[in-house]
Scaffold this active site. Structure first.
Site, PDB file in Angstrom:
ATOM      1  N   ASP A 107       0.813  -1.208   0.000  1.00 14.92           N
ATOM      2  CA  ASP A 107       0.000   0.000   0.000  1.00 14.92           C
ATOM      3  C   ASP A 107       0.854   1.270   0.000  1.00 14.92           C
ATOM      4  O   ASP A 107       0.572   2.210  -0.721  1.00 14.92           O
ATOM      5  CB  ASP A 107      -0.981  -0.001   1.200  1.00 14.92           C
ATOM      6  N   ILE A 108       1.907   1.273   0.832  1.00 16.71           N
ATOM      7  CA  ILE A 108       2.676   2.516   0.984  1.00 16.71           C
ATOM      8  C   ILE A 108       4.147   2.227   1.261  1.00 16.71           C
ATOM      9  O   ILE A 108       4.472   1.238   1.922  1.00 16.71           O
ATOM     10  CB  ILE A 108       2.067   3.386   2.116  1.00 16.71           C
ATOM     11  N   ASP A 110       7.228   3.793   3.161  1.00 20.27           N
ATOM     12  CA  ASP A 110       7.539   4.811   4.163  1.00 20.27           C
ATOM     13  C   ASP A 110       9.045   4.749   4.427  1.00 20.27           C
ATOM     14  O   ASP A 110       9.823   5.293   3.641  1.00 20.27           O
ATOM     15  CB  ASP A 110       6.684   4.532   5.409  1.00 20.27           C
ATOM     16  N   SER A 111       9.463   4.071   5.475  1.00 18.35           N
ATOM     17  CA  SER A 111      10.912   3.962   5.721  1.00 18.35           C
ATOM     18  C   SER A 111      11.592   3.067   4.686  1.00 18.35           C
ATOM     19  O   SER A 111      12.798   3.132   4.494  1.00 18.35           O
ATOM     20  CB  SER A 111      11.166   3.392   7.120  1.00 18.35           C
ATOM     21  N   GLY A 112      10.805   2.207   4.044  1.00 17.10           N
ATOM     22  CA  GLY A 112      11.354   1.272   3.064  1.00 17.10           C
ATOM     23  C   GLY A 112      11.727  -0.073   3.669  1.00 17.10           C
ATOM     24  O   GLY A 112      12.070  -1.015   2.954  1.00 17.10           O
ATOM     25  N   THR A 114       9.916  -2.440   5.160  1.00 19.14           N
ATOM     26  CA  THR A 114       9.039  -3.573   4.855  1.00 19.14           C
ATOM     27  C   THR A 114       9.353  -4.154   3.481  1.00 19.14           C
ATOM     28  O   THR A 114       9.641  -5.347   3.340  1.00 19.14           O
ATOM     29  CB  THR A 114       7.559  -3.135   4.901  1.00 19.14           C
ATOM     30  N   LYS A 139       5.782   7.883   0.502  1.00 16.31           N
ATOM     31  CA  LYS A 139       5.942   9.055   1.366  1.00 16.31           C
ATOM     32  C   LYS A 139       7.239   9.759   1.058  1.00 16.31           C
ATOM     33  O   LYS A 139       8.278   9.114   0.880  1.00 16.31           O
ATOM     34  CB  LYS A 139       5.950   8.628   2.841  1.00 16.31           C
ATOM     35  N   ASP A 167      -4.336   1.139   7.458  1.00 15.75           N
ATOM     36  CA  ASP A 167      -5.123   1.091   8.701  1.00 15.75           C
ATOM     37  C   ASP A 167      -4.570   1.971   9.805  1.00 15.75           C
ATOM     38  O   ASP A 167      -3.406   2.365   9.787  1.00 15.75           O
ATOM     39  CB  ASP A 167      -5.157  -0.347   9.235  1.00 15.75           C
TER      40      ASP A 167
END
Ligand code: IMP
Ligand code: MG
Length: 190
Positions: A107-108, A110-112, A114, A139, A167
């Site tokens: 989905d997104i 962010d920090s990378g 995952t 992001k 979520d």
């Protein structure tokens, strides 16, 4: 648990992307993927659960090629608004993707951490023919882990967003748009 009396949409401070905007962009991404993989190969799209599942469902229907679907289950946010910095895999067996062209979707970004952890494990423990990644949102923050993403839906500022798979404490994933939660709903549920 959130109150049931209000429409979920009313919990949003601002809507960033409505359903039509999201679907239009996913159709463009699907067309791009169709063109990139049209010279053969066997495509598997792997969702990062739970958040990537809504994006995967819409994306695969915009890819005009035979596609297999699979998933990996990880958690790094553990339902909170800050990443824990640790990526936990919930399943023992990784998808069977040997020899296949693989796109991991989340989905997104962010920090990378995952996506980097998922791609790293697939690369090390499986033998895909090619391995790419796609995120609906990216992001605008410095990454904590080295990551290159091949397909990006939209860029967003550094704020916590919900909806369309994203979520807050396990809820709001079913919102058909993406937006920023009102403070009162964050305070109420914490
Ligand atoms: P990363 O590992 O920091 O890149 O974060 C990616 C994961 O954190 C995503 O798969 C999401 O599940 C979650 N995440 C990051 N930012 C948000 C957000 O703004 N809202 C909800 N979940 C988020
Ligand atoms: Mg996630």
């Amino acid at each position: 648990m959130i109150a049931r009396s209000l429409s979920l949409e009313d919990h949003l401070e601002r809507i960033l992307f409505d359903q039509t905007t999201i679907r239009t962009r996913i159709a463009e991404m699907g067309a791009q993927i169709t063109s990139d993989f049209s010279d053969g190969g066997e495509l598997t799209v792997v969702a990062v659960l739970q958040g990537g599942i809504l994006f995967l469902a819409d994306l695969v229907r915009e890819i005009r090629l035979p596609v297999r679907m699979d998933s990996v289950s990880v958690a790094s946010y553990h339902g909170e608004r800050q990443s824990s910095g640790r990526v936990d895999f919930h399943q023992r067996d990784l998808p069977d993707i040997d020899g296949r062209d693989v796109i991991v979707v989340d989905d997104i970004l962010d920090s990378g951490r995952t996506l980097s952890a998922v791609m790293g494990r697939l690369r090390e423990e499986r033998n895909p023919r090619t391995l790419r990644s796609a995120v609906l949102l990216s992001k605008k923050v410095p990454r904590a882990a080295p990551i290159h993403v091949d397909y990006v839906g939209f860029e967003v500022e550094d704020e916590f967003v919900v909806g369309y798979g994203l979520d807050y404490r396990g809820e709001y994933r079913n919102l058909s748009m993406i937006g920023v939660l009102k403070h009162e709903w964050i305070e109420r549920t914490s």
